[in-house]
Design an enzyme around this catalytic site. Sequence first.
Site, PDB file in Angstrom:
ATOM      1  CG  HIS A 198      41.410  14.904  29.216  1.00 21.84           C
ATOM      2  ND1 HIS A 198      42.259  15.819  28.640  1.00 21.84           N
ATOM      3  CD2 HIS A 198      41.878  14.712  30.483  1.00 21.84           C
ATOM      4  CE1 HIS A 198      43.195  16.162  29.499  1.00 21.84           C
ATOM      5  NE2 HIS A 198      42.984  15.509  30.641  1.00 21.84           N
ATOM      6  CG  HIS A 252      41.811  14.384  34.072  1.00 19.67           C
ATOM      7  ND1 HIS A 252      42.931  13.715  33.613  1.00 19.67           N
ATOM      8  CD2 HIS A 252      41.121  13.465  34.815  1.00 19.67           C
ATOM      9  CE1 HIS A 252      42.916  12.459  34.051  1.00 19.67           C
ATOM     10  NE2 HIS A 252      41.833  12.294  34.774  1.00 19.67           N
ATOM     11  CG  ASP A 286      44.511  19.499  34.343  1.00 20.01           C
ATOM     12  OD1 ASP A 286      43.715  18.538  34.363  1.00 20.01           O
ATOM     13  OD2 ASP A 286      45.632  19.442  33.797  1.00 20.01           O
ATOM     14  CG  HIS A 287      42.679  19.453  30.342  1.00 24.01           C
ATOM     15  ND1 HIS A 287      43.434  19.679  29.206  1.00 24.01           N
ATOM     16  CD2 HIS A 287      43.521  18.850  31.226  1.00 24.01           C
ATOM     17  CE1 HIS A 287      44.658  19.234  29.391  1.00 24.01           C
ATOM     18  NE2 HIS A 287      44.735  18.724  30.620  1.00 24.01           N
ATOM     19  CG  HIS A 312      45.011  10.967  29.765  1.00 23.35           C
ATOM     20  ND1 HIS A 312      46.241  11.018  30.371  1.00 23.35           N
ATOM     21  CD2 HIS A 312      44.214  11.843  30.458  1.00 23.35           C
ATOM     22  CE1 HIS A 312      46.202  11.879  31.367  1.00 23.35           C
ATOM     23  NE2 HIS A 312      44.987  12.389  31.445  1.00 23.35           N
ATOM     24  CG  ASP A 342      46.463  15.782  29.927  1.00 26.85           C
ATOM     25  OD1 ASP A 342      46.941  16.797  29.390  1.00 26.85           O
ATOM     26  OD2 ASP A 342      46.129  15.745  31.125  1.00 26.85           O
ATOM     27  CG  HIS A 374      49.582  19.365  30.218  1.00 26.43           C
ATOM     28  ND1 HIS A 374      50.073  18.334  30.985  1.00 26.43           N
ATOM     29  CD2 HIS A 374      48.301  19.555  30.636  1.00 26.43           C
ATOM     30  CE1 HIS A 374      49.133  17.906  31.812  1.00 26.43           C
ATOM     31  NE2 HIS A 374      48.035  18.631  31.621  1.00 26.43           N
TER      32      HIS A 374
END
Length: 315
Positions: free
Chosen positions: A63, A65, A67-68, A140, A211, A269
């Site tokens: 996805h 976000h 942090d990914h 999510h 996530d 995670h």
Amino acid sequence: MDIEFLGTGAGMPSKQRNTSALVLDLTDENRENWLFDCGEATQHQLLHSAIKPKKITKIFITHLHGDHIFGLPGFLSSRAFLGGDEPVDLYGPAGLKEWLQHTYQLTGTYLPYKLNVHEVTDGLILETDEFKVYAKEVKHVIKSYGYRIEQKELPGTLLIDKAIEQGVPKGPLLQKLKAGQDVELDNGQMVYSKDVTTERKPGFVLTVIGDTSYCEASVELAQHADVLIHEATFTQAYAEGAKEFGHSTVVDAATVAKEACVKHLIVNHISSRFMPSEMVDFHAEGAAVFAALSVADDFMRFRLKNGELSCVKKQ
């Protein structure tokens, strides 16, 4: 097949854990490495690993976000300077291509290799000679996908003495028989692969879920997987907050593993609120639901061989 974790933290990097990234090392299967998610500083993490950026040929993003994905532009740019001139196939949610195009346009960045961006939907997204990869949307706060990697059936073991008894000479004909191909000898005699090999063996199944809250889609993706990699951001003490922000507890991840009848579960995670001294209790909470559970740390490497999972490199 090996799995190496480059980042096992949640949200932002900490001293113990970097942001999300892991590599599926398929050197023995097809001489490729596949990257799943690419959080900030993933290329720095690679400097502490034996993994070569030029060997990474496929990237799967769960996805969008930060942090990914915030490590992705830098990794793709640096890969070219490190001998990576082969094309890369990038898979992820809608919007990924546009984000990268704007980033490279505004920074004047040029990639000297072909980047093929595939924006995924539910279903089969990739098929090669060795693998099938499926995507499915999980639960999510933004669109997020899990991935299921299925290795195709493997050839049986060649019964070499039996093949030689039928007149097969040493050399390439034996390899063809092992690969499942029937062969014709110089005298016109046919030798059938099924007569000189054991039965074909099932390949492995790996499920990677980024996530997500607990959901049926995760259970479906993980059905009878050899290894399930699942986020476990919190313990049950933070269950309400986990659900509110679209995350899972370690018990949620273990419940998915149990309901899907997987063989092995690796959780990652992990929120930075949990210190290394708390990991024994963290593990115990999930293992009470699903015993075959491992908690990943940065730079841990796991090996799946003959259906058994072992840790071959610790932090």
